[in-house]
Write a protein that holds these residues in place. Structure first.
Motif, PDB file in Angstrom:
ATOM      1  N   LEU A  71      44.740  11.470   8.017  1.00 22.50           N
ATOM      2  CA  LEU A  71      46.126  11.759   8.402  1.00 22.50           C
ATOM      3  C   LEU A  71      46.455  11.267   9.818  1.00 22.50           C
ATOM      4  N   ARG A  72      45.452  10.722  10.512  1.00 22.14           N
ATOM      5  CA  ARG A  72      45.583  10.247  11.889  1.00 22.14           C
ATOM      6  C   ARG A  72      45.828  11.395  12.871  1.00 22.14           C
ATOM      7  N   LEU A  73      45.311  12.557  12.524  1.00 21.85           N
ATOM      8  CA  LEU A  73      45.389  13.707  13.435  1.00 21.85           C
ATOM      9  C   LEU A  73      44.096  13.830  14.238  1.00 21.85           C
ATOM     10  N   ALA A  74      43.083  13.068  13.839  1.00 18.71           N
ATOM     11  CA  ALA A  74      41.839  12.963  14.610  1.00 18.71           C
ATOM     12  C   ALA A  74      41.512  11.479  14.715  1.00 18.71           C
ATOM     13  N   ASP A  75      40.960  11.083  15.864  1.00 19.47           N
ATOM     14  CA  ASP A  75      40.668   9.657  16.077  1.00 19.47           C
ATOM     15  C   ASP A  75      39.533   9.178  15.182  1.00 19.47           C
ATOM     16  N   ILE A  76      39.702   7.982  14.686  1.00 23.80           N
ATOM     17  CA  ILE A  76      38.631   7.330  13.931  1.00 23.80           C
ATOM     18  C   ILE A  76      37.709   6.673  14.964  1.00 23.80           C
ATOM     19  N   ALA A  77      36.510   7.253  15.140  1.00 21.74           N
ATOM     20  CA  ALA A  77      35.608   6.743  16.184  1.00 21.74           C
ATOM     21  C   ALA A  77      34.769   5.585  15.678  1.00 21.74           C
ATOM     22  N   GLY A  78      34.560   5.524  14.373  1.00 19.57           N
ATOM     23  CA  GLY A  78      33.779   4.435  13.803  1.00 19.57           C
ATOM     24  C   GLY A  78      34.112   4.278  12.339  1.00 19.57           C
TER      25      GLY A  78
END
Ligand SMILES: Nc1ncnc2c1ncn2[C@@H]1O[C@H](COP(=O)(O)OP(=O)(O)OP(=O)(O)O)[C@@H](O)[C@H]1O
Ligand SMILES: [Mg+2]
Length: 297
Positions: A71-78
């Motif tokens: 949902l793009r509410l947490a960053d995609i780190a990898g």
């Protein structure tokens, strides 16, 4: 029996493709340098159009975090999240309106996401307005239409959240999500707070709506009985890693991973028979309590 997915001829690629996803949170106590803790560690799965993918695992295993990253509410780190061929991580800081429309969420506590001072119909008309859909009259008509679809009536449109039951509020939350005609709905413990009979009503509703619209679900829950009922395929998360994935029947009948076996063993509700047994046991306990109290006094 496994639920059959009717995949349209055009579905040559998954709707959602999550590859080696990593999500990290800032750990508390790092004084000088940000210390990050990785809580989702290289998770991969995909969801086809019209499919329900169940994500299970113990509390803290990273289920909600996975949903939040999509949902793009947490960053995609990898790793990558790809939706209908588009790289979600590369969308820039402002999530495109089209993605916010395509991917909706339904949470455990619908009351928390509704303004207590607004009549619930407004949650639906405001969602349409935010996306620039229709005029005042047509939005109201659309809200009524979708309310009826989820088993509510015109009278419910003008109620306040405090005047509705948990099950009715969850129907409002589903109406608000569905009115935008999303392609994926992330249901995070969406039925977990409801009593058993309301739970099964809402699950049946979600399944009916899927049949009508072809929407996909990511169904996040710690309740294996629920996931068995609604999912086509299931993934098992353990401490941020996907340790097993299979079609629902195969996973429940022949779990391969030790962790899955222990989850199943800890959850009598994972089989329909077990659920009935558990209910019967609960009822017996309820009957047994007063007599125990009588003995004690
Ligand atoms: N905003 C946050 N900041 C820091 N850590 C977080 C945050 N949200 C979650 N965590 C941590 O990330 C891990 C995964 O949490 P998450 O909420 O994804 O688990 P979950 O599988 O959804 O659990 P539950 O079944 O209890 O809902 C946990 O260790 C949790 O403490
Ligand atoms: Mg959670």
């Amino acid at each position: 029996m496994d639920r059959e997915v009717i995949i349209p001829m055009t579905a040559h690629r998954p709707l959602l493709d999550v590859r080696d996803l990593e999500v990290a949170y800032e750990a508390k106590g790092g004084m000088f340098r940000k210390r990050m803790t990785t809580v989702v560690k290289g998770v991969s799965f995909h969801i086809a159009p019209g499919e329900t993918y169940g994500l299970v695992g113990e509390s803290g295993s990273g289920k909600s975090t996975t949903g939040r990253a999509i949902l793009r509410l947490a960053d995609i780190a990898g790793g990558t999240v790809t939706f209908d061929g588009t790289d979600v991580g590369a969308m820039g800081s402002r999530t495109p309106l089209s993605y916010r429309r395509d991917v909706q969420a339904v949470y455990q506590d619908p009351g928390a996401s509704l303004n207590p001072r607004h009549r619930v119909g407004r949650a639906v008309t405001d969602a349409l307005k935010r996306h620039g859909i229709g005029d005042r009259a047509s939005r109201r008509a659309k809200a009524l239409e979708v309310f009826e679809q989820v088993g509510l009536t015109a009278a419910h449109l003008d109620r306040f959240p405090s005047e509705m039951s948990g099950g009715q509020l969850q129907r409002v939350a589903i109406a608000r999500a569905l009115v935008l005609e999303p392609r994926l709905v992330i249901c995070d413990e969406a039925v977990s707070a409801l009593d058993l009979s309301t739970q099964s009503q809402i699950i049946n509703l979600l399944m009916d709506l899927q049949k009508e619209s072809g929407v996909s679900y990511l169904f996040i829950t710690h309740d294996l009985g629920v996931v068995r009922h609604i999912s086509h395929r299931v993934g098992v998360l353990k401490l941020g890693e996907l340790v097993e994935e299979n079609t629902t029947d195969a996973l429940f009948e022949a779990p391969q991973h030790e962790y899955t076996r222990s989850l199943l063993a800890a959850s009598p509700s994972s089989s329909p028979e077990g659920r009935d047994e558990r209910r019967a046991a609960r009822q017996q306990r309820r009957v047994a309590v007063p007599s125990a109290l009588r003995q004690a006094s």
